[in-house]
Design an enzyme around this catalytic site. Sequence first.
Site, PDB file in Angstrom:
ATOM      1  N   SER A   8       0.825  -1.212   0.000  1.00 56.76           N
ATOM      2  CA  SER A   8       0.000   0.000   0.000  1.00 56.76           C
ATOM      3  C   SER A   8       0.855   1.255   0.000  1.00 56.76           C
ATOM      4  O   SER A   8       1.645   1.494   0.910  1.00 56.76           O
ATOM      5  CB  SER A   8      -0.909   0.028   1.231  1.00 56.76           C
ATOM      6  OG  SER A   8      -1.507   1.313   1.321  1.00 56.76           O
ATOM      7  N   HIS A  33      -1.154  -1.130  -4.323  1.00 50.96           N
ATOM      8  CA  HIS A  33      -2.430  -0.744  -3.710  1.00 50.96           C
ATOM      9  C   HIS A  33      -2.436   0.766  -3.445  1.00 50.96           C
ATOM     10  O   HIS A  33      -1.502   1.310  -2.871  1.00 50.96           O
ATOM     11  CB  HIS A  33      -2.591  -1.513  -2.400  1.00 50.96           C
ATOM     12  CG  HIS A  33      -3.928  -1.400  -1.754  1.00 50.96           C
ATOM     13  ND1 HIS A  33      -5.034  -2.116  -2.176  1.00 50.96           N
ATOM     14  CD2 HIS A  33      -4.339  -0.669  -0.686  1.00 50.96           C
ATOM     15  CE1 HIS A  33      -6.073  -1.825  -1.388  1.00 50.96           C
ATOM     16  NE2 HIS A  33      -5.686  -0.949  -0.483  1.00 50.96           N
ATOM     17  N   ASP A  35      -4.677   3.821  -1.804  1.00 55.03           N
ATOM     18  CA  ASP A  35      -5.775   4.124  -0.891  1.00 55.03           C
ATOM     19  C   ASP A  35      -6.232   5.572  -1.035  1.00 55.03           C
ATOM     20  O   ASP A  35      -5.520   6.495  -0.649  1.00 55.03           O
ATOM     21  CB  ASP A  35      -5.315   3.897   0.555  1.00 55.03           C
ATOM     22  CG  ASP A  35      -5.154   2.422   0.875  1.00 55.03           C
ATOM     23  OD1 ASP A  35      -6.135   1.680   0.737  1.00 55.03           O
ATOM     24  OD2 ASP A  35      -4.032   2.026   1.256  1.00 55.03           O
ATOM     25  N   MET A  37      -8.835   8.383   0.150  1.00 57.06           N
ATOM     26  CA  MET A  37      -9.750   8.694   1.263  1.00 57.06           C
ATOM     27  C   MET A  37     -10.250  10.127   1.158  1.00 57.06           C
ATOM     28  O   MET A  37      -9.472  11.028   0.847  1.00 57.06           O
ATOM     29  CB  MET A  37      -9.007   8.548   2.592  1.00 57.06           C
ATOM     30  CG  MET A  37      -8.357   7.203   2.786  1.00 57.06           C
ATOM     31  SD  MET A  37      -7.458   7.177   4.344  1.00 57.06           S
ATOM     32  CE  MET A  37      -6.722   5.549   4.253  1.00 57.06           C
ATOM     33  N   HIS A  66      -8.219   1.493  -4.156  1.00 55.47           N
ATOM     34  CA  HIS A  66      -9.211   1.259  -3.095  1.00 55.47           C
ATOM     35  C   HIS A  66      -9.845   2.602  -2.735  1.00 55.47           C
ATOM     36  O   HIS A  66      -9.214   3.435  -2.093  1.00 55.47           O
ATOM     37  CB  HIS A  66      -8.465   0.638  -1.894  1.00 55.47           C
ATOM     38  CG  HIS A  66      -9.298   0.405  -0.690  1.00 55.47           C
ATOM     39  ND1 HIS A  66      -8.748   0.143   0.552  1.00 55.47           N
ATOM     40  CD2 HIS A  66     -10.648   0.386  -0.503  1.00 55.47           C
ATOM     41  CE1 HIS A  66      -9.711  -0.028   1.443  1.00 55.47           C
ATOM     42  NE2 HIS A  66     -10.874   0.124   0.831  1.00 55.47           N
ATOM     43  N   MET A  68     -12.054   4.837  -0.679  1.00 59.43           N
ATOM     44  CA  MET A  68     -12.769   5.027   0.592  1.00 59.43           C
ATOM     45  C   MET A  68     -13.413   6.402   0.530  1.00 59.43           C
ATOM     46  O   MET A  68     -13.022   7.331   1.235  1.00 59.43           O
ATOM     47  CB  MET A  68     -11.779   4.892   1.766  1.00 59.43           C
ATOM     48  CG  MET A  68     -11.358   3.440   2.003  1.00 59.43           C
ATOM     49  SD  MET A  68      -9.850   3.299   2.966  1.00 59.43           S
ATOM     50  CE  MET A  68      -8.644   3.442   1.641  1.00 59.43           C
ATOM     51  N   MET A 137     -12.011  -5.807   4.631  1.00 62.67           N
ATOM     52  CA  MET A 137     -11.212  -4.938   5.510  1.00 62.67           C
ATOM     53  C   MET A 137     -10.979  -5.650   6.837  1.00 62.67           C
ATOM     54  O   MET A 137     -11.925  -6.065   7.503  1.00 62.67           O
ATOM     55  CB  MET A 137     -11.928  -3.611   5.760  1.00 62.67           C
ATOM     56  CG  MET A 137     -11.960  -2.667   4.572  1.00 62.67           C
ATOM     57  SD  MET A 137     -10.356  -2.341   3.805  1.00 62.67           S
ATOM     58  CE  MET A 137      -9.442  -1.590   5.156  1.00 62.67           C
ATOM     59  N   ASP A 175      -7.237  -6.556   3.635  1.00 64.48           N
ATOM     60  CA  ASP A 175      -6.521  -5.279   3.793  1.00 64.48           C
ATOM     61  C   ASP A 175      -6.553  -4.789   5.236  1.00 64.48           C
ATOM     62  O   ASP A 175      -7.626  -4.527   5.778  1.00 64.48           O
ATOM     63  CB  ASP A 175      -7.208  -4.257   2.861  1.00 64.48           C
ATOM     64  CG  ASP A 175      -6.541  -2.893   2.850  1.00 64.48           C
ATOM     65  OD1 ASP A 175      -5.493  -2.719   3.491  1.00 64.48           O
ATOM     66  OD2 ASP A 175      -7.089  -1.996   2.164  1.00 64.48           O
TER      67      ASP A 175
HETATM   68  C1  DX5 Z   1      -6.568   1.403   5.476  1.00 65.65           C
HETATM   69  C2  DX5 Z   1      -6.075   1.129   4.086  1.00 65.65           C
HETATM   70  C3  DX5 Z   1      -5.010   0.111   4.029  1.00 65.65           C
HETATM   71  C4  DX5 Z   1      -3.732   0.514   4.711  1.00 65.65           C
HETATM   72  C5  DX5 Z   1      -3.073  -0.745   5.171  1.00 65.65           C
HETATM   73  O1  DX5 Z   1      -7.733   2.137   5.426  1.00 65.65           O
HETATM   74  O2  DX5 Z   1      -7.142   0.662   3.284  1.00 65.65           O
HETATM   75  O3  DX5 Z   1      -4.738  -0.251   2.690  1.00 65.65           O
HETATM   76  O4  DX5 Z   1      -2.853   1.236   3.899  1.00 65.65           O
HETATM   77  O5  DX5 Z   1      -2.006  -0.410   5.969  1.00 65.65           O
HETATM   78  P1  DX5 Z   1      -1.369  -1.452   6.991  1.00 65.65           P
HETATM   79  O6  DX5 Z   1      -0.847  -2.597   6.198  1.00 65.65           O
HETATM   80  O7  DX5 Z   1      -0.289  -0.648   7.636  1.00 65.65           O
HETATM   81  O8  DX5 Z   1      -2.456  -1.854   7.953  1.00 65.65           O
HETATM   82 ZN    ZN Z   2      -6.622  -0.193   1.266  1.00 69.06          ZN
END
Ligand code: DX5
Ligand code: ZN
Length: 216
Positions: A8, A33, A35, A37, A66, A68, A137, A175
């Site tokens: 990620s 990956h 993320d 947000m 991903h 969010m 998740m 994840d």
């Molecule tokens: C959290 C993200 C994850 C995050 C995972 O909301 O969706 O992808 O980056 O990070 P680790 O592996 O540190 O839990």
């Molecule tokens: Zn993620």
Amino acid sequence: MNRIIAPSMLSADFGHLERDTRMIDASAAQWVHIDVMDGVFVPNISFGFPVMKPIRQATSKVLDVHLMIVEPERYVERFVEAGADLVTIHYEATSDPAGCIERIRRAGAKAGISIKPATPVETLRDLLPAVDLVLVMSVEPGFGGQSFIEGSLAKVAALREMVDRQGLPTIIEVDGGISAANARAVYDAGADAVVAGSAVFKAADPAAEIVRILEA
Ligand code: DX5
Ligand code: ZN
């Protein structure tokens, strides 16, 4: 199926985004990956389209995005245009998950649906045939570096059974809170792909850590 790992970028060094992306590109990881947000669906804001570009330019690996964000249907085409190979939306973030999945596919990417820790896998029963991937998740979405919620293993196993019983090719991705210490349990529960952020980027040798997780 072969094990997949998706490091990620949330845990990468944003001052050296190109360097960190090239490191993953040269590693054994198959996916990257990303993320996204919005500060509404989750209590944190990460990044959006401008950050996709340098990542896309620095790797030919699968970009696993991903989202969010609330109302992802407003933006999915733009993420595909920005280079996403796979776009995953949250079941809890839209009133029309099926329509949004269809739009991702029509835009030319693979489509995934993600569920938060409190959302049961049974919720996805009818949607399963329409998606390429389910992202379970194993932490509350919003932040890297959290602890893996153990109850996620049972969800992954239940999902594996649903997918296999229906004879579907659905990819199961997990994840949050995954490291070399627990990756084996996650893969054994039925995951095809695991996301790892802090475990990879906080390691002294991230490329070696990726291999450790894959071979856990
Ligand atoms: C959290 C993200 C994850 C995050 C995972 O909301 O969706 O992808 O980056 O990070 P680790 O592996 O540190 O839990
Ligand atoms: Zn993620």
